[in-house]
Design an enzyme around this catalytic site. Structure first.
Site, PDB file in Angstrom:
ATOM      1  N   GLU A 128      10.856  -1.613   0.489  1.00 51.05           N
ATOM      2  CA  GLU A 128       9.667  -2.383   0.864  1.00 51.05           C
ATOM      3  C   GLU A 128      10.046  -3.838   1.156  1.00 51.05           C
ATOM      4  O   GLU A 128       9.509  -4.451   2.076  1.00 51.05           O
ATOM      5  CB  GLU A 128       8.665  -2.309  -0.300  1.00 51.05           C
ATOM      6  CG  GLU A 128       7.273  -2.733   0.026  1.00 51.05           C
ATOM      7  CD  GLU A 128       6.536  -1.785   0.952  1.00 51.05           C
ATOM      8  OE1 GLU A 128       7.123  -1.359   1.962  1.00 51.05           O
ATOM      9  OE2 GLU A 128       5.371  -1.491   0.681  1.00 51.05           O
ATOM     10  N   THR A 181       3.193  -6.520   8.331  1.00 52.33           N
ATOM     11  CA  THR A 181       2.859  -7.036   6.993  1.00 52.33           C
ATOM     12  C   THR A 181       3.303  -8.492   6.859  1.00 52.33           C
ATOM     13  O   THR A 181       2.580  -9.319   6.292  1.00 52.33           O
ATOM     14  CB  THR A 181       3.526  -6.155   5.916  1.00 52.33           C
ATOM     15  OG1 THR A 181       3.017  -4.830   6.059  1.00 52.33           O
ATOM     16  CG2 THR A 181       3.224  -6.655   4.524  1.00 52.33           C
TER      17      THR A 181
HETATM   18  N1  HSE Z   1      -0.116  -5.958  -0.886  1.00 52.66           N
HETATM   19  C1  HSE Z   1       0.517  -5.915   0.383  1.00 52.66           C
HETATM   20  C2  HSE Z   1      -0.170  -6.893   1.317  1.00 52.66           C
HETATM   21  C3  HSE Z   1       0.454  -4.541   0.936  1.00 52.66           C
HETATM   22  O1  HSE Z   1      -1.395  -6.830   1.393  1.00 52.66           O
HETATM   23  O2  HSE Z   1       0.503  -7.681   1.958  1.00 52.66           O
HETATM   24  C4  HSE Z   1       1.052  -4.421   2.301  1.00 52.66           C
HETATM   25  O3  HSE Z   1       1.999  -3.446   2.363  1.00 52.66           O
END
Ligand code: HSE
Length: 306
Positions: A128, A181
């Site tokens: 990730e 993201t």
């Molecule tokens: N918590 C993360 C975000 C999840 O909102 O950026 C995205 O993969």
């Protein structure tokens, strides 16, 4: 056993009040992977279908997550990985997490399970980090463990699986646009006001209490986000229209799924989920952007052998 095929489910992260700490696992939407144990050490990505992703191990989230596990296990074996993507990258339903979770789950199975599922979350986070530049576990944890998960702490990692009511359904509208993201995180203000923090942690506590006590109204009241959603929603065409349509048609709550652009709603029962799904479709249609929509129960199993 030297080869297994696995299903790696999609996930919804954040759930409004739980940015970077809450997530849930979906049913029916997910990738498939084939993991093969071989004599040659290291990890080789042998095939990717459904997406244009790097084949080099160090540039692939499944490769990086798998290597993190292999290094810790000091394995004498190596692994080949085939990835068959069904979850689009940048969709907001945990595409990179599914690959990372699948790799560590599959390799762990073929090594005879040296690590617990909770320990696997730590390795999956390495993948990730490659994908988004940040080691968050709110997608990988539910993908590995199933159900709802809470990351109580990151240092050290402390992940808790949260009980949830049987009749909870998620509706997810996935617009066919990509939101990276990293871009979606770049719009966030790293500072939050005490007033907003109080609202947010009150709601997070309420959500957890509602899930344990099967109090659907409390779950609904708690699905609020005063910190992240206001900063991100401009990235998603018709977000307010879709969210309002879901709420007016009986959803308990609705919001941005993960980093977007997917929009989710939680509903009490399948009949309401169907009505909410139709209302969300109608509210999105005039954007002219293609989309798909899924209705899913909470998947309590997570990544599994198929
Ligand atoms: N918590 C993360 C975000 C999840 O909102 O950026 C995205 O993969």
């Amino acid at each position: 056993m030297t080869e297994i095929k696995i299903f790696c489910p999609a996930t919804i992260a954040n759930l409004n009040c739980g940015f970077d700490v809450m997530g849930l696992c979906l049913d029916g939407i997910g990738d498939e992977m084939v993991i093969r144990k071989v004599e040659t050490k290291g990890i080789t990505i042998t095939r990717i279908t459904g997406a244009d992703l790097p084949m080099e191990t160090e540039r692939n989230v499944a490769g990086v997550a798998g290597l993190a596990l292999l290094n810790a296990a000091q394995s004498d074996y190596g692994f080949e990985i085939e990835i068959h993507k069904r979850i689009k990258a940048g969709s907001g339903i945990g595409s990179s997490s599914a690959s990372a979770a699948g790799a560590v789950f599959g390799i762990n199975e073929l090594l005879g399970r040296p690590f617990t599922k909770h320990e696997l979350v730590h390795f999956a986070m390495k993948g990730e980090a490659l994908a988004s530049g940040c080691e968050h576990a709110d997608n990988v944890a539910p993908c590995v463990l199933g159900g709802f998960t809470l990351v109580r702490g990151y240092n050290p990692l402390d992940v808790i699986k949260i009980q949830s009511p049987e009749e909870l359904y998620a509706v997810v509208l996935h617009p066919h646009i990509e939101v990276k993201t990293s871009d979606s995180r770049a719009v966030l203000n790293p500072e939050v006001s005490l007033k907003n923090a109080i609202t947010q942690w009150g709601n997070l506590g309420g959500l957890i209490a509602g899930l344990y006590t099967k109090d659907y109204e409390l779950i609904g009241r708690s699905l609020q986000d005063v910190i992240v959603e206001p900063a991100r929603k401009h990235l998603i065409p018709n977000f307010d229209e879709v969210k309002n349509a879901a709420l007016q048609n009986g959803a308990l709550g609705a919001g941005i799924s993960g980093a977007g652009p997917s929009i989710f709603a939680l509903c009490n029962g399948e009949a309401i989920a169907n009505i909410v799904s139709q209302s969300m479709k109608n509210a999105y249609a005039d954007t002219g952007i293609p989309f798909d929509i899924h209705i899913s129960k909470v998947n309590d199993t997570g990544t599994k052998i198929i």
